[in-house]
Motif scaffolding. Structure first.
Motif, PDB file in Angstrom:
ATOM      1  N   MET A   1      34.088  -7.827  19.927  1.00 27.59           N
ATOM      2  CA  MET A   1      34.635  -8.979  20.627  1.00 27.59           C
ATOM      3  C   MET A   1      35.525  -8.539  21.779  1.00 27.59           C
ATOM      4  O   MET A   1      35.482  -9.115  22.876  1.00 27.59           O
ATOM      5  CB  MET A   1      35.421  -9.868  19.651  1.00 27.59           C
ATOM      6  N   GLY A   2      36.311  -7.487  21.556  1.00 28.05           N
ATOM      7  CA  GLY A   2      37.160  -6.960  22.624  1.00 28.05           C
ATOM      8  C   GLY A   2      36.348  -6.440  23.795  1.00 28.05           C
ATOM      9  O   GLY A   2      36.685  -6.695  24.961  1.00 28.05           O
ATOM     10  N   MET A   3      35.265  -5.718  23.519  1.00 35.30           N
ATOM     11  CA  MET A   3      34.405  -5.207  24.592  1.00 35.30           C
ATOM     12  C   MET A   3      33.730  -6.344  25.349  1.00 35.30           C
ATOM     13  O   MET A   3      33.650  -6.324  26.590  1.00 35.30           O
ATOM     14  CB  MET A   3      33.349  -4.262  24.021  1.00 35.30           C
ATOM     15  N   MET A   4      33.231  -7.336  24.609  1.00 36.67           N
ATOM     16  CA  MET A   4      32.550  -8.467  25.245  1.00 36.67           C
ATOM     17  C   MET A   4      33.490  -9.237  26.165  1.00 36.67           C
ATOM     18  O   MET A   4      33.103  -9.659  27.264  1.00 36.67           O
ATOM     19  CB  MET A   4      32.015  -9.415  24.170  1.00 36.67           C
ATOM     20  N   THR A   5      34.729  -9.404  25.738  1.00 32.25           N
ATOM     21  CA  THR A   5      35.688 -10.215  26.484  1.00 32.25           C
ATOM     22  C   THR A   5      36.278  -9.457  27.668  1.00 32.25           C
ATOM     23  O   THR A   5      36.226  -9.907  28.813  1.00 32.25           O
ATOM     24  CB  THR A   5      36.818 -10.667  25.546  1.00 32.25           C
ATOM     25  N   ALA A   6      36.837  -8.290  27.391  1.00 32.21           N
ATOM     26  CA  ALA A   6      37.553  -7.546  28.431  1.00 32.21           C
ATOM     27  C   ALA A   6      36.635  -7.030  29.540  1.00 32.21           C
ATOM     28  O   ALA A   6      37.033  -6.965  30.706  1.00 32.21           O
ATOM     29  CB  ALA A   6      38.318  -6.383  27.804  1.00 32.21           C
ATOM     30  N   SER A   7      35.412  -6.686  29.201  1.00 32.02           N
ATOM     31  CA  SER A   7      34.479  -6.164  30.211  1.00 32.02           C
ATOM     32  C   SER A   7      33.867  -7.265  31.067  1.00 32.02           C
ATOM     33  O   SER A   7      33.330  -6.997  32.140  1.00 32.02           O
ATOM     34  CB  SER A   7      33.361  -5.373  29.530  1.00 32.02           C
ATOM     35  N   GLY A   8      33.916  -8.504  30.559  1.00 30.03           N
ATOM     36  CA  GLY A   8      33.266  -9.610  31.258  1.00 30.03           C
ATOM     37  C   GLY A   8      31.807  -9.772  30.881  1.00 30.03           C
ATOM     38  O   GLY A   8      31.086 -10.586  31.474  1.00 30.03           O
ATOM     39  N   LEU A   9      31.353  -9.032  29.857  1.00 24.73           N
ATOM     40  CA  LEU A   9      29.953  -9.109  29.447  1.00 24.73           C
ATOM     41  C   LEU A   9      29.589 -10.494  28.917  1.00 24.73           C
ATOM     42  O   LEU A   9      28.508 -11.015  29.201  1.00 24.73           O
ATOM     43  CB  LEU A   9      29.673  -8.045  28.385  1.00 24.73           C
ATOM     44  N   ALA A  10      30.488 -11.103  28.149  1.00 21.72           N
ATOM     45  CA  ALA A  10      30.239 -12.459  27.654  1.00 21.72           C
ATOM     46  C   ALA A  10      30.093 -13.433  28.813  1.00 21.72           C
ATOM     47  O   ALA A  10      29.256 -14.352  28.782  1.00 21.72           O
ATOM     48  CB  ALA A  10      31.372 -12.905  26.730  1.00 21.72           C
ATOM     49  N   ALA A  11      30.889 -13.239  29.869  1.00 27.11           N
ATOM     50  CA  ALA A  11      30.799 -14.093  31.058  1.00 27.11           C
ATOM     51  C   ALA A  11      29.462 -13.896  31.767  1.00 27.11           C
ATOM     52  O   ALA A  11      28.869 -14.856  32.270  1.00 27.11           O
ATOM     53  CB  ALA A  11      31.954 -13.783  32.007  1.00 27.11           C
TER      54      ALA A  11
END
Length: 437
Positions: free
Chosen positions: A314-324
């Protein structure tokens, strides 16, 4: 179609790894996608992962307790008799599948934590009475109630946006539950799933020669040997009913006060309090309660050591902008008619990597609400599309199945072949709700 289900089960049983292997593969996949699709370097992604690894500790502990306390309650004599009485009324495998699916759906609509544990415990008791039922499908049916939870009374997204001062109140204002949980389209989806999914699960029953009945060893409850009573204060206090009565009165008084002052509000902490208080009361003495707790805690290993990995993802998805990146791609192919449907699909995809309703809303809301403003779409319906996407792909996400699997004594590969078809079936109903209602 049943041939496809049989093939699906065979593939899952052969190739689906243990949930721990699954989460490690997801970790590596997200890291690679983050490096490829965003400006993040490999070191950045590793840093995001490590920085979030322990961010779900409170939630992890809540899940450990909901599973352990559910076990404790189920192992009490009073609760066992209640489950056994209900299960004894079920006379055929087909009825077993229909009843457990319906019970699970209702329970998860009230509260997902309550439904997840109660459904699995009741399914296990049914297996004791209906020997011919396919145990894999029985547990899959008990788990299938999770598909409905985010459209129910404990849905974290609709409850969040109905609260004064929520994070996105400046964009969408305070959104009452009559336009989310109790809206026409949401009630349509809930009611149709409630009355068709039990029949669909019943239809998936394998032929007699393909039926996998429960291994009798899975139904044997291990019990800790109680020490022999001694004539001293320590031994007498451990066997004291007075302490149980006092703690039980305190707990029940708090719960009654909670429901009188706050209404029928069931969050995970309240569910855990109910389970623990009733477990203490039903076991009678502290000694019996602690013995049951010792047995129950053994089933929580998977949760303790896997949830931190999902926090890291979840941290990687959020902080990297991958979820966006994922969300924006779905927005780019949407129009005013398909926006809710593609929002639902995008949330289903993101849920694989961020299996937390609150966490997913925090990540996707800014993008989807901005798109809703541009397209003139309804904010409440946009929020519910994210909520349903979050619940939908739980059917093939081993993260949420861990408590049910721990209770049942099965592995994810045992039920995921059935769950894949539950995903397809429920996805059609949800899509119709967002496209046409």
């Amino acid at each position: 179609m049943k041939t496809l289900i049989r093939i699906s089960n065979a593939i899952m049983e052969k190739y689906l790894p243990d949930p721990y292997i699954f989460v490690t593969i997801l970790t590596v996949l997200v890291l690679l996608l983050g490096v490829t699709l965003t400006d993040s370097s490999p070191l950045d992604m590793v840093t995001y992962w490590g920085g979030s690894f322990w961010s779900l500790l409170e939630f992890t502990m809540q899940m450990v307790i909901v599973l352990a306390a559910g076990h404790i309650l189920a192992n009490s004599t009073v609760f066992k008799k209640g489950l056994s009485a209900g299960a004894s009324k079920i006379k055929s495998p087909g009825m077993a599948i229909i009843v457990i699916t319906f019970v699970s759906l209702i329970a998860c609509w009230i509260n997902w934590g309550f439904g997840l544990v109660i459904g699995a415990l009741f399914a296990k008791e049914i297996a004791r009475h209906v020997k011919e039922v396919d145990y894999r499908l029985l547990i899959a049916s008990a788990y299938s109630g999770m598909v409905i939870w985010h459209g129910g009374l404990a849905g974290s997204i609709p409850l969040s946006i109905a609260t004064e001062g929520h994070k996105f109140a400046d964009i969408m204002g305070v959104v009452p539950t009559n336009v989310t949980i109790f809206s026409t389209y949401n009630l349509f989806i809930v009611i149709v799933i409630l009355f068709t999914l039990p029949l669909f699960n019943r239809w998936m029953m394998p032929k007699e020669e393909d039926t996998v009945v429960v291994n009798p060893t899975l139904l044997v409850e291990e019990k800790t040997e109680l020490p022999k009573p001694e004539n001293n204060f320590a031994s007498r206090s451990e066997r004291s009913y007075i302490l149980t009565i006092l703690i039980g009165m305190i707990g029940l008084t708090y719960l009654i006060y909670h429901f009188i002052t706050k209404g029928f509000v069931l969050d995970l902490n309240v569910v855990n309090t109910i389970f623990i208080v009733l477990g203490i009361i039903f076991h009678g003495t502290p000694q019996r309660f602690l013995a049951a707790a010792q047995d129950a805690i053994k089933t929580t290993t998977g949760i303790v050591f896997q949830f931190p990995f999902y926090a890291g993802i979840m941290g990687m998805m959020t902080a990297s902008g991958l979820a966006a990146v994922f969300s924006e791609w779905f927005v780019s192919i949407s129009n005013e008619h398909t926006f809710y449907l593609f929002t639902f699909f995008s949330a289903g995809l993101v849920n694989f990597f961020i299996p937390s309703g609150g966490g997913q809303w925090a990540v996707q809301a800014p993008i989807m609400l901005d798109a809703a403003t541009t397209l003139g779409a309804d904010y409440a319906k946009t929020a519910m599309a994210i909520a349903w996407g979050d619940a939908w792909t739980n059917m093939i996400q081993p993260f949420w199945a861990l408590p049910a699997l721990a209770i049942a004594g099965l592995k994810a590969r045992d039920i995921m072949g059935f769950c894949l078809f539950i995903l397809f079936f429920s996805g059609i109903i949800i899509s119709i709700g967002f496209l046409f209602i």
